[in-house]
Design a protein around this motif. Structure first.
Motif: not given
Length: 173
Positions: A68-85
């Motif tokens: 879903f995240a990739k379909n709307i144009g998000l870099n899924y891994q970057a968002v998860i990494t930023i969130g975890m940090i």
């Protein structure tokens, strides 16, 4: 098991450096050690909290899954990494300041999510408010039960949070 290993190592160092009392306070959250000159580090959580609020919509989309995240144009891994940090910085500073307080981060967001939905940007202020209210109630209970002594807030939050969590698990919906 991993927590037991870390606890054993930290207990070893606490005994060797004669800081067992300080370590026990850190392992069981307690507001009595939060005094002037010892709480100022909590201000380091302000930038991650602001960034978390601005990234909240991205976190909501990432929570719906990688596809879903990739379909709307998000870099899924970057968002998860930023969130975890952001979460790691916030939790680390708060744990160093007040100690470990269990169940607040588990019970409050789940109750808010049940009542108001999964829109992170909309529910983030509510989670903060009701988390603070839960801690206030637990601290008050801990100060009243065996007055003039005080039960650590980590213990009262763990007991009350555990009961609420069991109710949430058992409740059919």
């Amino acid at each position: 098991m991993f927590g037991g290993i870390i606890n054993s190592i930290s207990t070893f160092f606490a005994i060797n450096f004669n800081i067992v009392q300080s370590m026990n306070t850190w392992m069981m959250g307690d507001f009595s050690s939060v005094l002037e000159g010892q709480y100022e580090m909590i201000y380091l959580t302000i930038p991650p909290l602001i960034a978390t609020y601005f990234y909240a919509n991205r976190f909501t989309a990432a929570g719906m899954g990688e596809d879903f995240a990739k379909n709307i144009g998000l870099n899924y891994q970057a968002v998860i990494t930023i969130g975890m940090i952001l979460i790691s910085i916030t939790v680390t500073v708060i744990t160093v300041t007040a100690g470990a307080i269990s169940f607040v981060g588990l019970v409050v967001p789940n109750i808010i999510s049940l009542l108001y939905g999964d829109n992170t940007q909309k529910t983030l202020p509510l989670v903060a408010l009701f988390g603070a209210l839960l801690l206030l109630v637990c601290d008050t209970i801990g100060r009243i039960i065996i007055f003039p002594f005080e039960i650590p807030i980590g213990l009262t939050a763990g007991c009350l949070g555990g009961i609420i969590f069991l109710i949430l698990l058992i409740r059919k919906r």
